[in-house]
Design a protein around this motif. Structure first.
Motif, PDB file in Angstrom:
ATOM      1  N   VAL A  91      36.385  23.974  37.224  1.00  0.00           N
ATOM      2  CA  VAL A  91      35.787  25.101  36.502  1.00  0.00           C
ATOM      3  C   VAL A  91      36.410  26.415  36.962  1.00  0.00           C
ATOM      4  CG1 VAL A  91      33.664  26.422  36.160  1.00  0.00           C
ATOM      5  CG2 VAL A  91      33.607  23.925  36.046  1.00  0.00           C
ATOM      6  N   LEU A  92      36.497  26.602  38.271  1.00  0.00           N
ATOM      7  CA  LEU A  92      37.040  27.847  38.816  1.00  0.00           C
ATOM      8  C   LEU A  92      38.516  28.009  38.460  1.00  0.00           C
ATOM      9  CD1 LEU A  92      35.296  27.660  42.292  1.00  0.00           C
ATOM     10  CD2 LEU A  92      34.734  29.245  40.446  1.00  0.00           C
ATOM     11  N   ARG A  93      39.258  26.910  38.496  1.00  0.00           N
ATOM     12  CA  ARG A  93      40.676  26.958  38.135  1.00  0.00           C
ATOM     13  C   ARG A  93      40.844  27.369  36.674  1.00  0.00           C
ATOM     14  NH1 ARG A  93      41.841  21.765  38.594  1.00  0.00           N
ATOM     15  NH2 ARG A  93      41.695  21.403  36.352  1.00  0.00           N
ATOM     16  N   THR A  94      40.004  26.843  35.802  1.00  0.00           N
ATOM     17  CA  THR A  94      40.081  27.185  34.382  1.00  0.00           C
ATOM     18  C   THR A  94      39.816  28.665  34.165  1.00  0.00           C
ATOM     19  OG1 THR A  94      39.386  24.960  33.735  1.00  0.00           O
ATOM     20  CG2 THR A  94      39.116  26.710  32.102  1.00  0.00           C
ATOM     21  N   ILE A  95      38.863  29.210  34.896  1.00  0.00           N
ATOM     22  CA  ILE A  95      38.550  30.636  34.777  1.00  0.00           C
ATOM     23  C   ILE A  95      39.751  31.479  35.202  1.00  0.00           C
ATOM     24  CG2 ILE A  95      37.094  32.511  35.653  1.00  0.00           C
ATOM     25  CD1 ILE A  95      34.836  30.454  35.943  1.00  0.00           C
ATOM     26  N   VAL A  96      40.344  31.141  36.334  1.00  0.00           N
ATOM     27  CA  VAL A  96      41.496  31.900  36.823  1.00  0.00           C
ATOM     28  C   VAL A  96      42.670  31.784  35.863  1.00  0.00           C
ATOM     29  CG1 VAL A  96      43.273  31.962  38.625  1.00  0.00           C
ATOM     30  CG2 VAL A  96      40.863  31.849  39.252  1.00  0.00           C
ATOM     31  N   LEU A 115      30.306  29.755  44.973  1.00  0.00           N
ATOM     32  CA  LEU A 115      29.799  31.026  44.457  1.00  0.00           C
ATOM     33  C   LEU A 115      30.593  32.200  45.025  1.00  0.00           C
ATOM     34  CD1 LEU A 115      25.943  30.374  44.551  1.00  0.00           C
ATOM     35  CD2 LEU A 115      27.421  30.505  42.530  1.00  0.00           C
ATOM     36  N   ARG A 116      30.992  32.090  46.280  1.00  0.00           N
ATOM     37  CA  ARG A 116      31.829  33.142  46.870  1.00  0.00           C
ATOM     38  C   ARG A 116      33.170  33.232  46.146  1.00  0.00           C
ATOM     39  NH1 ARG A 116      30.791  34.261  53.053  1.00  0.00           N
ATOM     40  NH2 ARG A 116      32.752  35.384  52.741  1.00  0.00           N
ATOM     41  N   VAL A 117      33.741  32.076  45.812  1.00  0.00           N
ATOM     42  CA  VAL A 117      34.999  32.061  45.071  1.00  0.00           C
ATOM     43  C   VAL A 117      34.818  32.724  43.709  1.00  0.00           C
ATOM     44  CG1 VAL A 117      36.695  30.580  43.935  1.00  0.00           C
ATOM     45  CG2 VAL A 117      35.938  30.052  46.262  1.00  0.00           C
ATOM     46  N   LEU A 118      33.734  32.382  43.020  1.00  0.00           N
ATOM     47  CA  LEU A 118      33.470  32.963  41.702  1.00  0.00           C
ATOM     48  C   LEU A 118      33.326  34.477  41.791  1.00  0.00           C
ATOM     49  CD1 LEU A 118      32.923  32.576  38.709  1.00  0.00           C
ATOM     50  CD2 LEU A 118      30.510  32.161  39.259  1.00  0.00           C
ATOM     51  N   ARG A 119      32.606  34.960  42.797  1.00  0.00           N
ATOM     52  CA  ARG A 119      32.459  36.409  42.964  1.00  0.00           C
ATOM     53  C   ARG A 119      33.810  37.065  43.230  1.00  0.00           C
ATOM     54  NH1 ARG A 119      27.532  34.911  45.641  1.00  0.00           N
ATOM     55  NH2 ARG A 119      28.597  34.899  47.669  1.00  0.00           N
ATOM     56  N   THR A 120      34.671  36.369  43.982  1.00  0.00           N
ATOM     57  CA  THR A 120      35.999  36.907  44.259  1.00  0.00           C
ATOM     58  C   THR A 120      36.824  37.019  42.984  1.00  0.00           C
ATOM     59  OG1 THR A 120      36.017  36.019  46.512  1.00  0.00           O
ATOM     60  CG2 THR A 120      38.155  36.477  45.503  1.00  0.00           C
ATOM     61  N   VAL A 136      35.728  37.370  39.886  1.00  0.00           N
ATOM     62  CA  VAL A 136      35.179  38.458  39.060  1.00  0.00           C
ATOM     63  C   VAL A 136      35.535  39.813  39.648  1.00  0.00           C
ATOM     64  CG1 VAL A 136      33.056  39.515  38.212  1.00  0.00           C
ATOM     65  CG2 VAL A 136      33.298  37.017  38.199  1.00  0.00           C
ATOM     66  N   ARG A 137      35.425  39.941  40.964  1.00  0.00           N
ATOM     67  CA  ARG A 137      35.747  41.212  41.618  1.00  0.00           C
ATOM     68  C   ARG A 137      37.194  41.612  41.390  1.00  0.00           C
ATOM     69  NH1 ARG A 137      36.346  41.006  47.910  1.00  0.00           N
ATOM     70  NH2 ARG A 137      38.337  40.162  47.171  1.00  0.00           N
ATOM     71  N   GLU A 138      38.105  40.649  41.537  1.00  0.00           N
ATOM     72  CA  GLU A 138      39.517  40.946  41.342  1.00  0.00           C
ATOM     73  C   GLU A 138      39.820  41.313  39.895  1.00  0.00           C
ATOM     74  OE1 GLU A 138      42.389  40.986  43.590  1.00  0.00           O
ATOM     75  OE2 GLU A 138      40.575  41.405  44.754  1.00  0.00           O
ATOM     76  N   TRP A 139      39.131  40.665  38.966  1.00  0.00           N
ATOM     77  CA  TRP A 139      39.354  40.975  37.553  1.00  0.00           C
ATOM     78  C   TRP A 139      38.862  42.383  37.224  1.00  0.00           C
ATOM     79  CZ3 TRP A 139      42.153  39.722  33.659  1.00  0.00           C
ATOM     80  CH2 TRP A 139      41.776  40.092  32.358  1.00  0.00           C
ATOM     81  N   ARG A 140      37.764  42.787  37.805  1.00  0.00           N
ATOM     82  CA  ARG A 140      37.214  44.113  37.534  1.00  0.00           C
ATOM     83  C   ARG A 140      38.031  45.219  38.197  1.00  0.00           C
ATOM     84  NH1 ARG A 140      30.705  42.946  38.355  1.00  0.00           N
ATOM     85  NH2 ARG A 140      30.338  42.022  36.279  1.00  0.00           N
ATOM     86  N   ARG A 141      38.577  44.909  39.363  1.00  0.00           N
ATOM     87  CA  ARG A 141      39.288  45.940  40.109  1.00  0.00           C
ATOM     88  C   ARG A 141      40.604  46.308  39.455  1.00  0.00           C
ATOM     89  NH1 ARG A 141      39.212  44.387  46.409  1.00  0.00           N
ATOM     90  NH2 ARG A 141      40.335  46.348  46.550  1.00  0.00           N
ATOM     91  N   ARG A 142      41.313  45.272  38.969  1.00  0.00           N
ATOM     92  CA  ARG A 142      42.628  45.505  38.352  1.00  0.00           C
ATOM     93  C   ARG A 142      43.483  46.428  39.221  1.00  0.00           C
ATOM     94  NH1 ARG A 142      42.861  44.505  32.780  1.00  0.00           N
ATOM     95  NH2 ARG A 142      41.303  42.928  32.269  1.00  0.00           N
ATOM     96  N   ARG A 143      43.404  46.270  40.515  1.00  0.00           N
ATOM     97  CA  ARG A 143      44.088  47.190  41.412  1.00  0.00           C
ATOM     98  C   ARG A 143      45.583  46.931  41.438  1.00  0.00           C
ATOM     99  NH1 ARG A 143      45.472  45.160  46.247  1.00  0.00           N
ATOM    100  NH2 ARG A 143      44.725  43.097  46.806  1.00  0.00           N
ATOM    101  N   PRO A 144      46.385  47.984  41.655  1.00  0.00           N
ATOM    102  CA  PRO A 144      47.838  47.791  41.728  1.00  0.00           C
ATOM    103  C   PRO A 144      48.234  47.080  43.008  1.00  0.00           C
ATOM    104  CG  PRO A 144      47.266  50.043  42.312  1.00  0.00           C
ATOM    105  CD  PRO A 144      45.980  49.375  41.831  1.00  0.00           C
ATOM    106  N   VAL A 145      49.423  46.520  42.995  1.00  0.00           N
ATOM    107  CA  VAL A 145      49.952  45.873  44.189  1.00  0.00           C
ATOM    108  C   VAL A 145      50.215  46.943  45.244  1.00  0.00           C
ATOM    109  CG1 VAL A 145      51.849  44.521  45.133  1.00  0.00           C
ATOM    110  CG2 VAL A 145      50.997  44.074  42.822  1.00  0.00           C
ATOM    111  N   PRO A 146      49.724  46.801  46.492  1.00  0.00           N
ATOM    112  CA  PRO A 146      49.919  47.816  47.513  1.00  0.00           C
ATOM    113  C   PRO A 146      51.336  47.834  48.058  1.00  0.00           C
ATOM    114  CG  PRO A 146      48.801  45.929  48.453  1.00  0.00           C
ATOM    115  CD  PRO A 146      48.948  45.661  46.978  1.00  0.00           C
ATOM    116  N   GLY A 147      52.090  48.846  47.675  1.00  0.00           N
ATOM    117  CA  GLY A 147      53.436  48.984  48.209  1.00  0.00           C
ATOM    118  C   GLY A 147      54.451  48.196  47.398  1.00  0.00           C
ATOM    119  N   PRO A 148      55.722  48.604  47.443  1.00  0.00           N
ATOM    120  CA  PRO A 148      56.772  47.903  46.690  1.00  0.00           C
ATOM    121  C   PRO A 148      57.090  46.557  47.306  1.00  0.00           C
ATOM    122  CG  PRO A 148      57.732  49.589  48.084  1.00  0.00           C
ATOM    123  CD  PRO A 148      56.234  49.741  48.204  1.00  0.00           C
TER     124      PRO A 148
END
Length: 267
Positions: free
Chosen positions: A157-162, A236-241, A243-255
């Motif tokens: 399930v988690l793999r499919t979401i990712v 559940l911790r994996v699922l929260r991770t 969702v958090r990463e999807w919401r953050r959409r943060r750039p890659v830190p550094g080149p």
């Protein structure tokens, strides 16, 4: 008259190399990180599978109350010991990665479930052009003696979401056998504490545009002791991770450094 041969590329000058087999040598150095908490009974089995050609082994001790550190030092002279200050596997791996001096970093478990003899396959994938080599129990040649029905279903399930959110094609998500070029540590930028660390690494590798290659790996049963993994809680911790990463959409830190070429490190 003999035909003229053109287009041959001269071999690179090699100042150092490590023989990893009768027909293969690599120039990059390899660090192996082993997070461990009360794994004294398992370390003899784990260390016995590690190739002699690895550059260094970094053991991260997670506040063990047994003689994990003493056993590790006795088994492998020259071992690097990192004493974890925080808690959890993610925190331990971050500390271990920071202490590595090798060009390639490999992470394995201390419970005997991952086989160090497979390291050559991960290193081969990296010197062949991959940025990140992730172990998979679901590709041909891989497998598991330890996956329960609940864990298998949760992983699916988690793999499919990712795969849906990040347009990846991962066959495995929550597995702790991975390797990568040390120069990509800034892109992974680990900032989690628990077993969700493997998922976070896979997601951030995808977000950074790293070339990910899946390597067949066979997961064995833990040899001694009980696992700290709790399927529902950690799922559940994996699922929260995710969702958090999807919401953050943060750039890659550094080149990112120059990607590996197809012939980097192999001679």
């Amino acid at each position: 008259m003999s035909p003229e041969i053109t287009g041959l590329r001269p071999l690179p000058h090699v100042e150092r190399y490590t023989a990893v087999g009768p027909h293969l040598a690599v120039t990059p150095t390899v660090s192996v990180v082993v997070p461990a908490m009360n794994e004294a009974e398992n370390l003899p089995h784990v260390f016995a599978t590690l190739p002699t050609w690895v550059h260094e082994v970094v053991l991260v001790d997670g506040h063990s109350t047994d003689d994990t550190v003493e056993v590790a030092r006795r088994l492998r002279p020259g071992l690097r010991i990192v004493h974890q200050t925080g808690r959890g596997k993610g925190d331990a791996l971050a500390a271990g990665f920071a202490a590595c001096t090798g060009d390639i970093i490999v992470m394995i478990d201390a419970d005997g479930s991952t086989d160090g003899r497979e390291i050559i396959h991960f290193v081969s994938a990296l010197v062949g052009g991959a940025d990140f080599a992730k172990g998979s129990r679901y590709v041909p040649g891989g497998g598991s003696d330890d996956l329960t029905v609940t864990r298998r279903a949760g992983n699916s399930v988690l793999r499919t979401i990712v795969n849906t959110l990040y347009r990846t094609r991962y066959t495995d998500l929550c597995y702790g056998y991975n390797a990568f070029w040390a120069r990509h540590l800034p892109a992974l930028d680990l900032d989690c504490e628990g077993f969700e660390v493997e998922t976070l690494m896979n997601i951030r590798a995808a977000k950074a545009g790293l070339r990910v290659h899946e390597v067949p790996s066979h997961e064995r049963n833990r040899i001694h002791g009980e696992s700290n993994l709790r399927a529902v809680r950690d799922g559940l911790r994996v699922l929260r991770t995710i969702v958090r990463e999807w919401r953050r959409r943060r750039p890659v830190p550094g080149p990112l450094a120059q990607p590996a070429t197809a012939d980097q490190g192999a001679i």
